[in-house]
Design a protein around this motif. Structure first.
Motif, PDB file in Angstrom:
ATOM      1  N   PRO A   2      53.040  58.610 -20.279  1.00  0.00           N
ATOM      2  CA  PRO A   2      52.361  57.946 -20.151  1.00  0.00           C
ATOM      3  C   PRO A   2      51.942  57.573 -17.979  1.00  0.00           C
ATOM      4  O   PRO A   2      52.581  58.210 -18.031  1.00  0.00           O
ATOM      5  N   ILE A   3      51.806  56.078 -18.559  1.00  0.00           N
ATOM      6  CA  ILE A   3      50.789  55.831 -17.123  1.00  0.00           C
ATOM      7  C   ILE A   3      51.505  54.627 -16.401  1.00  0.00           C
ATOM      8  O   ILE A   3      51.734  53.558 -17.999  1.00  0.00           O
ATOM      9  N   ARG A   4      51.626  54.898 -15.211  1.00  0.00           N
ATOM     10  CA  ARG A   4      51.873  53.401 -14.076  1.00  0.00           C
ATOM     11  C   ARG A   4      51.100  53.383 -13.407  1.00  0.00           C
ATOM     12  O   ARG A   4      50.700  53.672 -13.411  1.00  0.00           O
ATOM     13  N   LEU A   5      50.927  51.470 -13.707  1.00  0.00           N
ATOM     14  CA  LEU A   5      50.044  51.036 -11.927  1.00  0.00           C
ATOM     15  C   LEU A   5      51.679  51.450 -11.424  1.00  0.00           C
ATOM     16  O   LEU A   5      52.287  51.398 -10.801  1.00  0.00           O
ATOM     17  N   GLU A   6      50.856  52.034 -10.034  1.00  0.00           N
ATOM     18  CA  GLU A   6      51.715  52.609  -8.544  1.00  0.00           C
ATOM     19  C   GLU A   6      51.397  51.185  -7.362  1.00  0.00           C
ATOM     20  O   GLU A   6      52.374  50.561  -7.348  1.00  0.00           O
ATOM     21  N   ASN A   7      50.215  51.347  -7.099  1.00  0.00           N
ATOM     22  CA  ASN A   7      49.931  49.850  -6.460  1.00  0.00           C
ATOM     23  C   ASN A   7      48.966  49.124  -7.105  1.00  0.00           C
ATOM     24  O   ASN A   7      47.471  50.111  -7.118  1.00  0.00           O
ATOM     25  N   VAL A   8      48.244  48.380  -5.791  1.00  0.00           N
ATOM     26  CA  VAL A   8      46.638  48.177  -5.569  1.00  0.00           C
ATOM     27  C   VAL A   8      46.986  48.209  -3.696  1.00  0.00           C
ATOM     28  O   VAL A   8      47.641  47.419  -3.391  1.00  0.00           O
ATOM     29  N   ALA A   9      45.614  49.311  -3.619  1.00  0.00           N
ATOM     30  CA  ALA A   9      45.372  49.120  -2.280  1.00  0.00           C
ATOM     31  C   ALA A   9      44.798  48.445  -1.333  1.00  0.00           C
ATOM     32  O   ALA A   9      43.317  47.767  -1.943  1.00  0.00           O
ATOM     33  N   ILE A  10      44.112  47.516  -0.942  1.00  0.00           N
ATOM     34  CA  ILE A  10      43.657  45.980   0.425  1.00  0.00           C
ATOM     35  C   ILE A  10      42.996  46.894   1.832  1.00  0.00           C
ATOM     36  O   ILE A  10      44.678  46.820   2.676  1.00  0.00           O
ATOM     37  N   ALA A  11      42.126  47.643   1.786  1.00  0.00           N
ATOM     38  CA  ALA A  11      41.950  47.218   3.753  1.00  0.00           C
ATOM     39  C   ALA A  11      41.688  45.728   4.444  1.00  0.00           C
ATOM     40  O   ALA A  11      41.174  45.083   3.811  1.00  0.00           O
ATOM     41  N   VAL A  12      42.488  45.541   4.813  1.00  0.00           N
ATOM     42  CA  VAL A  12      42.906  44.846   5.442  1.00  0.00           C
ATOM     43  C   VAL A  12      42.065  44.328   7.578  1.00  0.00           C
ATOM     44  O   VAL A  12      42.300  45.355   7.954  1.00  0.00           O
ATOM     45  N   ARG A  13      41.826  43.040   8.268  1.00  0.00           N
ATOM     46  CA  ARG A  13      41.374  43.531   9.448  1.00  0.00           C
ATOM     47  C   ARG A  13      42.682  43.095   9.843  1.00  0.00           C
ATOM     48  O   ARG A  13      42.545  43.719  11.504  1.00  0.00           O
ATOM     49  N   ASP A  14      43.404  42.766  10.101  1.00  0.00           N
ATOM     50  CA  ASP A  14      44.897  42.318  11.020  1.00  0.00           C
ATOM     51  C   ASP A  14      45.953  43.343   9.308  1.00  0.00           C
ATOM     52  O   ASP A  14      46.234  41.798   9.287  1.00  0.00           O
ATOM     53  N   LEU A  15      47.359  43.891   9.526  1.00  0.00           N
ATOM     54  CA  LEU A  15      48.020  44.593   9.426  1.00  0.00           C
ATOM     55  C   LEU A  15      48.936  43.538   9.208  1.00  0.00           C
ATOM     56  O   LEU A  15      49.330  42.926   8.865  1.00  0.00           O
ATOM     57  N   GLU A  16      49.591  43.564  10.260  1.00  0.00           N
ATOM     58  CA  GLU A  16      50.736  42.365  11.046  1.00  0.00           C
ATOM     59  C   GLU A  16      50.016  41.076  10.757  1.00  0.00           C
ATOM     60  O   GLU A  16      51.583  40.251   9.699  1.00  0.00           O
ATOM     61  N   ALA A  17      48.968  40.102  10.182  1.00  0.00           N
ATOM     62  CA  ALA A  17      48.962  39.195   9.780  1.00  0.00           C
ATOM     63  C   ALA A  17      49.027  39.035   8.812  1.00  0.00           C
ATOM     64  O   ALA A  17      49.799  37.807   7.734  1.00  0.00           O
ATOM     65  N   THR A  18      48.353  40.540   7.971  1.00  0.00           N
ATOM     66  CA  THR A  18      48.579  40.537   6.298  1.00  0.00           C
ATOM     67  C   THR A  18      49.898  40.563   5.881  1.00  0.00           C
ATOM     68  O   THR A  18      50.263  39.896   4.317  1.00  0.00           O
ATOM     69  N   VAL A  19      51.273  41.587   6.482  1.00  0.00           N
ATOM     70  CA  VAL A  19      51.845  41.646   5.845  1.00  0.00           C
ATOM     71  C   VAL A  19      52.783  40.217   6.308  1.00  0.00           C
ATOM     72  O   VAL A  19      53.765  39.831   4.983  1.00  0.00           O
ATOM     73  N   ALA A  20      52.331  39.356   6.896  1.00  0.00           N
ATOM     74  CA  ALA A  20      53.511  37.651   7.784  1.00  0.00           C
ATOM     75  C   ALA A  20      53.423  37.500   6.022  1.00  0.00           C
ATOM     76  O   ALA A  20      54.009  36.211   5.867  1.00  0.00           O
TER      77      ALA A  20
END
Length: 145
Positions: A2-20
């Motif tokens: 079986p296959i399952r989705l692990e994650n979707v990865a997104i490159a961001v400009r500002d990691l801390e702002a995006t995590v917040a």
């Protein structure tokens, strides 16, 4: 196998702002790391790959986002995607209270592309332009099952 989705990865400009932004919407940080070295170059296909990453998960554990900010090589700025462009379109989340979620997004300077729509009698939804130009769909089920 079986296959399952692990994650979707997104490159961001500002990691801390995006995590917040995503943690305020309700996701949880599962972990953070700094990745580099030969294994990272090989896996990603990019020489000198060096990035800071954060892995986030939805409250029900069914979805994960991997956010990463490049240290090296320099990130390449592009115009934010449009809803009709080929490639990654958006990340979508079901929310219990759309208005509350929009208030959270607004605190991060993120607003709907046009407004809130109703899809039949199923969903009230909108596309929000999130951090680093990410399109985030927020949808509230109108008649929960």
């Amino acid at each position: 196998m079986p296959i399952r989705l692990e994650n979707v990865a997104i490159a961001v400009r500002d990691l801390e702002a995006t995590v917040a932004f995503f943690t305020d919407l309700g996701l949880t940080v599962l972990g953070r790391d700094e990745v580099s070295g030969e294994w990272a170059d090989t896996a990603v296909g990019l020489d000198g790959n060096h990035a800071m990453i954060a892995l986030l998960e939805t409250p029900d554990g069914s979805g994960r986002l991997e956010l990463f900010e490049y240290v090296h090589p320099d990130a390449i700025e592009t115009e934010p995607t449009l809803p009709n462009e080929i490639g990654m379109h958006r990340v979508a989340f079901s929310v219990d209270d759309l208005e509350h979620s929009l208030q959270i997004a607004a605190r991060h300077g993120c607003y709907p592309l046009r407004g809130v729509a109703t899809y039949g009698d199923v969903y009230k939804l909108t596309y929000v332009r999130g951090p680093s130009g990410i399109i985030v769909m927020l949808a509230q089920e109108l008649k929960p099952s």
